[in-house]
Design a protein around this motif. Structure first.
Motif, PDB file in Angstrom:
ATOM      1  N   ASN A 230     -15.640   2.449 -49.865  1.00  0.00           N
ATOM      2  CA  ASN A 230     -14.908   3.660 -49.007  1.00  0.00           C
ATOM      3  C   ASN A 230     -15.853   3.654 -47.748  1.00  0.00           C
ATOM      4  N   LEU A 231     -17.012   3.355 -47.719  1.00  0.00           N
ATOM      5  CA  LEU A 231     -17.839   3.434 -46.529  1.00  0.00           C
ATOM      6  C   LEU A 231     -17.515   2.485 -45.365  1.00  0.00           C
ATOM      7  N   LYS A 232     -16.496   1.483 -45.642  1.00  0.00           N
ATOM      8  CA  LYS A 232     -16.183   0.770 -44.726  1.00  0.00           C
ATOM      9  C   LYS A 232     -15.307   1.105 -43.687  1.00  0.00           C
ATOM     10  N   ASP A 233     -14.466   2.398 -44.093  1.00  0.00           N
ATOM     11  CA  ASP A 233     -13.649   3.004 -43.015  1.00  0.00           C
ATOM     12  C   ASP A 233     -13.724   4.595 -43.106  1.00  0.00           C
ATOM     13  N   SER A 234     -15.011   4.694 -43.602  1.00  0.00           N
ATOM     14  CA  SER A 234     -15.329   6.449 -43.485  1.00  0.00           C
ATOM     15  C   SER A 234     -16.743   6.897 -43.265  1.00  0.00           C
ATOM     16  N   ASP A 235     -17.102   7.935 -43.077  1.00  0.00           N
ATOM     17  CA  ASP A 235     -18.361   8.396 -43.038  1.00  0.00           C
ATOM     18  C   ASP A 235     -19.053   8.653 -44.334  1.00  0.00           C
ATOM     19  N   PHE A 236     -20.294   8.852 -44.779  1.00  0.00           N
ATOM     20  CA  PHE A 236     -20.586   9.043 -46.028  1.00  0.00           C
ATOM     21  C   PHE A 236     -19.964  10.192 -46.869  1.00  0.00           C
ATOM     22  N   LYS A 237     -19.782  11.378 -46.204  1.00  0.00           N
ATOM     23  CA  LYS A 237     -19.312  12.699 -47.020  1.00  0.00           C
ATOM     24  C   LYS A 237     -17.862  12.491 -47.191  1.00  0.00           C
ATOM     25  N   THR A 238     -16.983  11.613 -46.483  1.00  0.00           N
ATOM     26  CA  THR A 238     -15.705  11.349 -46.810  1.00  0.00           C
ATOM     27  C   THR A 238     -15.577  10.297 -47.667  1.00  0.00           C
ATOM     28  N   ALA A 239     -16.492   9.287 -47.373  1.00  0.00           N
ATOM     29  CA  ALA A 239     -16.541   8.271 -48.815  1.00  0.00           C
ATOM     30  C   ALA A 239     -16.785   8.640 -50.135  1.00  0.00           C
ATOM     31  N   LEU A 240     -17.513   9.665 -50.224  1.00  0.00           N
ATOM     32  CA  LEU A 240     -17.995  10.263 -51.487  1.00  0.00           C
ATOM     33  C   LEU A 240     -16.738  11.132 -51.926  1.00  0.00           C
ATOM     34  N   CYS A 241     -16.059  11.848 -51.006  1.00  0.00           N
ATOM     35  CA  CYS A 241     -14.745  12.898 -51.235  1.00  0.00           C
ATOM     36  C   CYS A 241     -13.868  11.780 -52.016  1.00  0.00           C
ATOM     37  N   LYS A 242     -13.585  10.580 -51.146  1.00  0.00           N
ATOM     38  CA  LYS A 242     -12.539   9.706 -51.628  1.00  0.00           C
ATOM     39  C   LYS A 242     -12.898   9.306 -52.955  1.00  0.00           C
ATOM     40  N   THR A 243     -14.221   8.592 -52.971  1.00  0.00           N
ATOM     41  CA  THR A 243     -14.648   8.163 -54.320  1.00  0.00           C
ATOM     42  C   THR A 243     -14.517   9.199 -55.679  1.00  0.00           C
ATOM     43  N   PHE A 244     -14.832  10.299 -55.253  1.00  0.00           N
ATOM     44  CA  PHE A 244     -14.910  11.235 -56.502  1.00  0.00           C
ATOM     45  C   PHE A 244     -13.352  11.573 -56.817  1.00  0.00           C
ATOM     46  N   SER A 245     -12.483  11.472 -55.837  1.00  0.00           N
ATOM     47  CA  SER A 245     -11.059  11.724 -56.129  1.00  0.00           C
ATOM     48  C   SER A 245     -10.446  10.575 -56.841  1.00  0.00           C
ATOM     49  N   MET A 246     -10.853   9.494 -57.068  1.00  0.00           N
ATOM     50  CA  MET A 246     -10.396   8.465 -57.809  1.00  0.00           C
ATOM     51  C   MET A 246     -10.793   8.284 -59.154  1.00  0.00           C
ATOM     52  N   LEU A 247     -11.883   9.379 -59.470  1.00  0.00           N
ATOM     53  CA  LEU A 247     -12.469   9.179 -60.736  1.00  0.00           C
ATOM     54  C   LEU A 247     -11.748  10.118 -61.823  1.00  0.00           C
ATOM     55  N   VAL A 248     -11.327   9.696 -62.995  1.00  0.00           N
ATOM     56  CA  VAL A 248     -10.636  10.557 -63.739  1.00  0.00           C
ATOM     57  C   VAL A 248     -11.685  10.947 -64.984  1.00  0.00           C
ATOM     58  N   GLY A 249     -11.718  12.187 -65.184  1.00  0.00           N
ATOM     59  CA  GLY A 249     -12.683  12.868 -66.313  1.00  0.00           C
ATOM     60  C   GLY A 249     -13.299  13.590 -65.736  1.00  0.00           C
ATOM     61  N   SER A 250     -14.357  14.219 -66.462  1.00  0.00           N
ATOM     62  CA  SER A 250     -15.358  15.318 -66.093  1.00  0.00           C
ATOM     63  C   SER A 250     -16.556  14.792 -65.612  1.00  0.00           C
ATOM     64  N   ASN A 251     -16.898  14.771 -64.227  1.00  0.00           N
ATOM     65  CA  ASN A 251     -18.190  13.962 -63.850  1.00  0.00           C
ATOM     66  C   ASN A 251     -19.007  14.827 -62.832  1.00  0.00           C
ATOM     67  N   ALA A 252     -20.226  14.431 -62.956  1.00  0.00           N
ATOM     68  CA  ALA A 252     -21.278  15.059 -62.002  1.00  0.00           C
ATOM     69  C   ALA A 252     -21.845  13.714 -61.390  1.00  0.00           C
ATOM     70  N   ILE A 253     -22.010  13.567 -59.980  1.00  0.00           N
ATOM     71  CA  ILE A 253     -22.748  12.255 -59.496  1.00  0.00           C
ATOM     72  C   ILE A 253     -23.544  12.881 -58.598  1.00  0.00           C
ATOM     73  N   CYS A 254     -24.717  12.072 -58.269  1.00  0.00           N
ATOM     74  CA  CYS A 254     -25.571  11.940 -57.127  1.00  0.00           C
ATOM     75  C   CYS A 254     -25.910  10.782 -56.580  1.00  0.00           C
ATOM     76  N   VAL A 255     -25.719  10.529 -55.116  1.00  0.00           N
ATOM     77  CA  VAL A 255     -25.501   9.162 -54.631  1.00  0.00           C
ATOM     78  C   VAL A 255     -26.545   9.224 -53.390  1.00  0.00           C
ATOM     79  N   LEU A 256     -27.230   8.384 -53.766  1.00  0.00           N
ATOM     80  CA  LEU A 256     -28.360   7.824 -52.291  1.00  0.00           C
ATOM     81  C   LEU A 256     -27.868   6.653 -51.638  1.00  0.00           C
ATOM     82  N   ASN A 257     -27.751   6.917 -50.101  1.00  0.00           N
ATOM     83  CA  ASN A 257     -26.933   5.882 -49.443  1.00  0.00           C
ATOM     84  C   ASN A 257     -27.949   5.289 -48.135  1.00  0.00           C
ATOM     85  N   LEU A 258     -28.237   4.327 -48.195  1.00  0.00           N
ATOM     86  CA  LEU A 258     -29.184   3.848 -46.864  1.00  0.00           C
ATOM     87  C   LEU A 258     -28.429   2.937 -45.842  1.00  0.00           C
ATOM     88  N   LYS A 259     -27.274   2.998 -46.114  1.00  0.00           N
ATOM     89  CA  LYS A 259     -26.275   2.406 -44.954  1.00  0.00           C
ATOM     90  C   LYS A 259     -26.463   2.950 -43.563  1.00  0.00           C
TER      91      LYS A 259
END
Ligand code: GLU
Length: 162
Positions: free
Chosen positions: A133-162
């Protein structure tokens, strides 16, 4: 139940801070633990199975990092399955609490687009999805896109150095 502890700031000793933070979460129960910190262009990682109580860290100093105590749901209790999980070029690290119920479907489509997996966890799909998702989005958008693809009850923390 897992624990998540993260730090970003001016202090260089984030590995120690995060380790101490994880120790305060021990009471929640866990089977393994791990820490990832930013180190130059890559993430440096330390993961261990078993008790954290007397553990010390050998990670390099860093002003940013994330840590996790794992309570395994998908994949055995092994060092490889302990969090954080990374993308192939070690620029993204993920810790996760919960269950990605559709991880098999996500994993199959990621494997079809040449993502190589190293663990048996449901969590690892998240690192690869963020990378895609980072290929065509900034980090915040990539995270939101990713989270919306996950089914279930989840909490994530992501470190990005790109
Ligand atoms: N489902 C993930 C795993 O098995 C996260 C478990 C947890 O919340 O600690 O690695």
């Amino acid at each position: 139940m897992c624990g998540i502890f993260a730090y970003v700031g001016n202090r260089q000793d984030s590995p120690k801070l995060i380790l101490e933070g994880l120790k305060t979460l021990e009471y929640r129960g866990y089977d393994s633990w791990g820490i990832a910190v930013g180190s130059g262009d890559e993430v440096a990682v330390e993961k261990k199975v078993g008790k954290i109580g007397d553990a010390e860290t050998t990670l390099p100093n860093s002003t940013i990092g994330i840590g996790h105590t794992r309570w395994a749901t998908h994949g055995g209790v092994t060092q490889l399955n302990a969090h954080p999980h990374l993308n192939a070029d070690k620029t993204i690290a993920v810790v996760h609490n919960g269950i990605v119920e559709n991880y098999q479907e996500l994993k199959a489509s990621l494997i079809a687009t040449v993502h190589a997996f190293v663990s048996e966890t449901d969590t690892e799909v998240i690192a690869h999805l963020v990378e895609d998702n980072l290929k065509d989005s900034d980090f915040k958008t990539a995270l939101c896109k990713t989270f919306s693809m996950l089914v279930g009850s989840n909490a994530i923390c992501v470190l990005n150095l790109k």
